[in-house]
Scaffold this active site. Structure first.
Site, short mmCIF file in Angstrom:
data_model
loop_
_atom_site.label_atom_id
_atom_site.label_comp_id
_atom_site.label_asym_id
_atom_site.label_seq_id
_atom_site.Cartn_x
_atom_site.Cartn_y
_atom_site.Cartn_z
CE1 TYR A 78 -3.44 -2.58 -0.04
CE2 TYR A 78 -3.92 -2.11 2.25
CZ TYR A 78 -4.20 -2.79 1.08
OH TYR A 78 -5.24 -3.69 1.04
CB SER A 88 -6.45 -11.28 0.59
OG SER A 88 -7.22 -10.20 0.08
NE ARG A 122 -19.36 0.89 -10.42
CZ ARG A 122 -19.85 -0.33 -10.66
NH1 ARG A 122 -19.19 -1.41 -10.23
NH2 ARG A 122 -20.99 -0.49 -11.30
CG PHE A 149 -20.80 7.84 -2.76
CD1 PHE A 149 -21.95 7.90 -1.99
CD2 PHE A 149 -19.87 6.87 -2.45
CE1 PHE A 149 -22.16 7.02 -0.95
CE2 PHE A 149 -20.05 5.99 -1.41
CZ PHE A 149 -21.20 6.07 -0.65
N GLY A 185 -17.95 -0.32 -3.18
CA GLY A 185 -17.75 -0.37 -4.62
C GLY A 185 -16.82 0.69 -5.15
#
Length: 307
Positions: free
Chosen positions: A59, A164, A222, A224, A219
């Site tokens: 990250y 993951s 998406r 907003f 999401g």
């Protein structure tokens, strides 16, 4: 006033908060300008009952763990109040990794052990509560990963392990080589990404009584920011009606409450860097979602009635 955020039993001697906070955007956020801002965000999470913090070595171009660790170094007493998750095996072409010629995956024992050493140093901690294999590696030798896990467990550097983005068969392969159960599978799921609900991922989690973690539970924003996104446009009015019915701050909280209604009892990972949104998100934990309301959102997400 007590927090509505409950606890999820993840493994022997380990529980997570019902919601987690994720560090993915920590280096890129305009809301986080310095270590003091990170500390304020950590305090906001802890005060709201969110004690689980989700990281990955990659990250922020391999920088987020260090940024977060600088904050913990200034307030080391906070470490005892939190659970730290991090991930390894994705190898990116970045200045911080000059030996990488191409983006790839690496689940070799040497890479896993080296990644954990880096994460421990970057996060300024002596142990990681849960280490996840970040992405399925086509060259993964399950016995070698198991050997790495055993070494890390015996040294006390990692308490528990998970994966993951694994399919059920990939999960089962790795589990077949381990002496102790994998504690989670962190996957993408939202009202805009339904696959784990139907592809067997969440069925497996419920079968094994494992709580999956969920990344991108909104999401990727998406809901907003979408323009000409047919699914998001179809969902938005339904979510707005549910927001009003359940007296929630916004449609984000409806979307999270919808995920929390799943019987596998997932742990959604919040990506926000705004403290007021963290507090708002906790309201989703107190919602008793009506079954038919849940299906109304599902129908809007799929664009057709259930068969």
């Amino acid at each position: 006033m007590s927090s509505p955020v409950s606890r999820r039993h993840m493994a022997k001697d380990l529980s997570f908060s019902q919601l987690a906070w994720g560090a993915w955007r920590l280096r890129d956020s305009t809301d986080i300008k310095n270590v003091g801002d990170i500390l304020a965000l950590i305090h906001a999470c802890l005060d709201a009952g969110i004690t689980t913090f989700d990281h990955a070595d990659i990250y922020g171009g391999y920088g987020c763990e260090t940024y977060f660790g600088e904050a913990l170094a200034k307030a080391p007493e906070l470490r005892k109040r939190m659970e730290i998750v991090t991930k390894c095996d994705v190898a990116l072409v970045k200045d911080a990794r000059p030996d990488n010629r191409i983006n790839h995956y690496n689940t070799s024992k040497a890479h896993i052990l080296a990644s954990v050493e880096d994460s421990l140093r970057n996060l300024t901690t002596d142990s990681i509560d849960m280490l996840l294999i970040h992405r399925p590696d086509p060259l993964m030798i399950a016995d070698e990963v198991a050997d790495a896990f055993n070494t890390l467990r015996q040294s006390g550097k990692v308490r528990h392990f998970g994966v993951s983005n694994f399919t059920p068969s990939q999960f089962n392969l790795l589990q077949s080589r381990l002496d102790s159960p994998l504690a989670s599978n962190q996957v993408e799921c939202s009202v805009l990404e339904l696959a784990p609900i139907f592809d067997g991922t969440f069925d497996q989690m419920q079968q094994k009584r494992i709580h999956p973690m969920i990344w991108s539970p909104l999401g990727g924003a998406r809901l907003f920011n979408a323009q000409n996104d047919v699914t998001a446009d179809r969902l938005r009015p339904v979510l707005e009606r549910m927001r009003d019915k359940y007296n929630l701050p916004g449609i984000a909280e409806v979307a999270i409450a919808w995920l929390l209604r799943l019987p596998c009892q997932p742990v959604p990972v919040l990506g926000t860097m705004k403290t007021h949104r963290i507090i708002d998100a906790t309201t989703s934990c107190g919602v008793q979602f009506d079954r038919q309301d849940w299906f109304e959102i599902l129908v809007a997400a799929q664009g057709h009635p259930v068969p």
